[in-house]
Design an enzyme around this catalytic site. Structure first.
Site, PDB file in Angstrom:
ATOM      1  N   SER A 148       0.864  -1.187   0.000  1.00 27.09           N
ATOM      2  CA  SER A 148       0.000   0.000   0.000  1.00 27.09           C
ATOM      3  C   SER A 148       0.892   1.225   0.000  1.00 27.09           C
ATOM      4  O   SER A 148       2.038   1.169   0.460  1.00 27.09           O
ATOM      5  CB  SER A 148      -0.864  -0.003   1.269  1.00 27.09           C
ATOM      6  N   TYR A 159      -1.557  -0.687  10.461  1.00 24.05           N
ATOM      7  CA  TYR A 159      -1.683  -0.993   9.029  1.00 24.05           C
ATOM      8  C   TYR A 159      -0.453  -0.481   8.274  1.00 24.05           C
ATOM      9  O   TYR A 159       0.164  -1.207   7.485  1.00 24.05           O
ATOM     10  CB  TYR A 159      -2.968  -0.357   8.484  1.00 24.05           C
TER      11      TYR A 159
HETATM   12  N1  LIG Z   1      -8.702  -0.817  -1.108  1.00 23.70           N
HETATM   13  C1  LIG Z   1      -7.646  -0.045  -1.095  1.00 23.70           C
HETATM   14  O1  LIG Z   1      -7.724   1.176  -1.264  1.00 23.70           O
HETATM   15  C2  LIG Z   1      -6.296  -0.634  -0.901  1.00 23.70           C
HETATM   16  C3  LIG Z   1      -5.180   0.188  -1.091  1.00 23.70           C
HETATM   17  C4  LIG Z   1      -3.913  -0.343  -0.903  1.00 23.70           C
HETATM   18  C5  LIG Z   1      -3.763  -1.669  -0.561  1.00 23.70           C
HETATM   19  N2  LIG Z   1      -4.858  -2.445  -0.373  1.00 23.70           N
HETATM   20  C6  LIG Z   1      -4.631  -3.836   0.019  1.00 23.70           C
HETATM   21  O2  LIG Z   1      -5.305  -4.680  -0.887  1.00 23.70           O
HETATM   22  C7  LIG Z   1      -5.666  -5.900  -0.226  1.00 23.70           C
HETATM   23  C8  LIG Z   1      -7.151  -6.158  -0.447  1.00 23.70           C
HETATM   24  O3  LIG Z   1      -7.885  -5.097   0.150  1.00 23.70           O
HETATM   25  P1  LIG Z   1      -9.411  -4.788  -0.204  1.00 23.70           P
HETATM   26  O4  LIG Z   1      -9.530  -3.330  -0.249  1.00 23.70           O
HETATM   27  O5  LIG Z   1      -9.854  -5.620  -1.342  1.00 23.70           O
HETATM   28  O6  LIG Z   1     -10.097  -5.294   1.156  1.00 23.70           O
HETATM   29  P2  LIG Z   1     -11.461  -6.104   1.410  1.00 23.70           P
HETATM   30  O7  LIG Z   1     -12.486  -5.767   0.388  1.00 23.70           O
HETATM   31  O8  LIG Z   1     -11.778  -5.875   2.858  1.00 23.70           O
HETATM   32  O9  LIG Z   1     -11.003  -7.601   1.199  1.00 23.70           O
HETATM   33  C9  LIG Z   1     -10.054  -8.183   2.053  1.00 23.70           C
HETATM   34  C10 LIG Z   1      -9.901  -9.652   1.705  1.00 23.70           C
HETATM   35  O10 LIG Z   1      -8.936 -10.229   2.590  1.00 23.70           O
HETATM   36  C11 LIG Z   1      -9.465 -11.448   3.054  1.00 23.70           C
HETATM   37  N3  LIG Z   1      -8.918 -11.789   4.367  1.00 23.70           N
HETATM   38  C12 LIG Z   1      -8.919 -11.032   5.492  1.00 23.70           C
HETATM   39  N4  LIG Z   1      -8.376 -11.723   6.505  1.00 23.70           N
HETATM   40  C13 LIG Z   1      -8.029 -12.953   5.999  1.00 23.70           C
HETATM   41  C14 LIG Z   1      -7.456 -14.122   6.555  1.00 23.70           C
HETATM   42  N5  LIG Z   1      -7.108 -14.188   7.838  1.00 23.70           N
HETATM   43  N6  LIG Z   1      -7.234 -15.176   5.744  1.00 23.70           N
HETATM   44  C15 LIG Z   1      -7.590 -15.129   4.444  1.00 23.70           C
HETATM   45  N7  LIG Z   1      -8.154 -14.065   3.861  1.00 23.70           N
HETATM   46  C16 LIG Z   1      -8.370 -12.993   4.646  1.00 23.70           C
HETATM   47  C17 LIG Z   1     -10.973 -11.259   3.112  1.00 23.70           C
HETATM   48  O11 LIG Z   1     -11.617 -12.517   2.950  1.00 23.70           O
HETATM   49  P3  LIG Z   1     -12.352 -13.349   4.122  1.00 23.70           P
HETATM   50  O12 LIG Z   1     -12.901 -12.373   5.100  1.00 23.70           O
HETATM   51  O13 LIG Z   1     -13.391 -14.117   3.373  1.00 23.70           O
HETATM   52  O14 LIG Z   1     -11.288 -14.239   4.677  1.00 23.70           O
HETATM   53  C18 LIG Z   1     -11.194 -10.417   1.847  1.00 23.70           C
HETATM   54  O15 LIG Z   1     -11.357 -11.240   0.724  1.00 23.70           O
HETATM   55  C19 LIG Z   1      -5.288  -5.713   1.247  1.00 23.70           C
HETATM   56  O16 LIG Z   1      -4.041  -6.305   1.492  1.00 23.70           O
HETATM   57  C20 LIG Z   1      -5.196  -4.207   1.376  1.00 23.70           C
HETATM   58  O17 LIG Z   1      -4.346  -3.814   2.428  1.00 23.70           O
HETATM   59  C21 LIG Z   1      -6.128  -1.963  -0.529  1.00 23.70           C
END
Ligand SMILES: NC(=O)c1ccc[n+]([C@@H]2O[C@H](COP(=O)([O-])OP(=O)(O)OC[C@H]3O[C@@H](n4cnc5c(N)ncnc54)[C@H](OP(=O)(O)O)[C@@H]3O)[C@@H](O)[C@H]2O)c1
Length: 255
Positions: free
Chosen positions: A146, A159
């Site tokens: 990120s 985070y």
């Molecule tokens: N959205 C943004 O703006 C952004 C920006 C920079 C980086 N990111 C990164 O991108 C990645 C995805 O984020 P997102 O925005 O798509 O978040 P999200 O919509 O909340 O999705 C998070 C995913 O992680 C999974 N997860 C959480 N804990 C887990 C565990 N213990 N084991 C396996 N799976 C787990 C959840 O699935 P389950 O709950 O079904 O396990 C879900 O599929 C993250 O690493 C986040 O830090 C996001």
């Protein structure tokens, strides 16, 4: 050129593929020809990802995986190998946020974020790499970091620390595993609206953050497709230990 970006014949694992970016990334890799294993804890949502990919003619299957539990990770890799063969592309995407002012944080808030974002990514990367080394396949690992691993913001200390750690881990693993033909790189997205940050982005602080992005908007998910495919495919064959920010210029915003 498109051949360089092809993932034909590859088995690709995407963690956290039950929604958000992970679901999108799974579709992108399947679109490039990979057989995708979508993994997460909520199997009903994982199966929705699989169904979406299959509906567009891609190949996918789902597996339950909790990245904070090394037993669950090992069992999932065993199942994937049985069903499809060795994984040679890994997108370490599972992650959680958890925002609170640093003075109000409790031990559990810290532990949950570190266990998922940092230890979880290492557990998955190590399990994948052990199998790649044993099978002599080589492979690629793309860690989803990120911009908060490169810069800071208020109220997201664990985070930001976890993502900074993931970036340093990317470099350390790239150094150790290059001799096994395993490349490890990271994608550092800026803000993309998902469940992780929807509430935050619609609030005052989030709106202020968006105004501070030189391009003045969050990313559309599809704007990550090119950088993701670059890192996941042979098109990046001479890249390892690299961090690519995709952030509308957020990291270079004026002081
Ligand atoms: N959205 C943004 O703006 C952004 C920006 C920079 C980086 N990111 C990164 O991108 C990645 C995805 O984020 P997102 O925005 O798509 O978040 P999200 O919509 O909340 O999705 C998070 C995913 O992680 C999974 N997860 C959480 N804990 C887990 C565990 N213990 N084991 C396996 N799976 C787990 C959840 O699935 P389950 O709950 O079904 O396990 C879900 O599929 C993250 O690493 C986040 O830090 C996001």
């Amino acid at each position: 050129m498109s051949e360089q970006f092809s993932l034909d014949g590859k088995i690709a694992l995407v963690t956290g593929a039950s929604g958000g970016l992970g679901r999108h990334f799974a579709g992108v890799l399947a679109g490039a020809g990979a057989k995708v294993c979508a993994a997460a804890r909520r199997m009903d949502k994982v199966l929705q990802t699989v169904a979406e990919i299959e509906a567009t003619g891609g190949q996918a299957f789902g597996v339950e995986m909790d990245v904070t539990d090394s037993g669950s990770v090992a069992a999932a890799f065993g199942l994937i190998e049985e069903q499809a063969g060795p994984v040679t592309v890994v997108v370490n995407n599972a992650g959680i946020a958890g925002g609170k002012p640093a003075l109000e944080l409790e031990e559990d808030d810290w532990g949950r974020v570190m266990d998922t974002n940092l230890k979880g990514a290492w557990t998955v990367a190590q399990q994948a790499a052990k199998r790649m080394v044993e099978a002599e396949t080589g492979g690629v690992i793309v860690n989803i970091a990120s911009v908060l691993g490169l810069g800071v913001s208020k109220g997201v200390m664990p985070y930001a620390v976890s993502k900074a750690g993931l970036i340093q881990m990317t470099k350390a693993l790239a150094l150790e595993w290059a001799r096994h033909d395993i490349r490890v790189n990271a994608l550092a997205p800026g803000y993309v609206e998902t469940d992780l940050n929807r509430e935050y982005l619609s609030g005052d602080h989030g709106q202020k953050q968006i105004k501070n992005i030189p391009q003045r908007r969050p990313a559309n998910m599809t704007e990550l497709d090119g950088p993701l495919l670059l890192l996941a495919s042979g098109a990046s064959s001479y890249m390892t230990g690299s961090i690519i920010a995709v952030d509308g210029g957020h990291l270079v915003s004026a002081l």
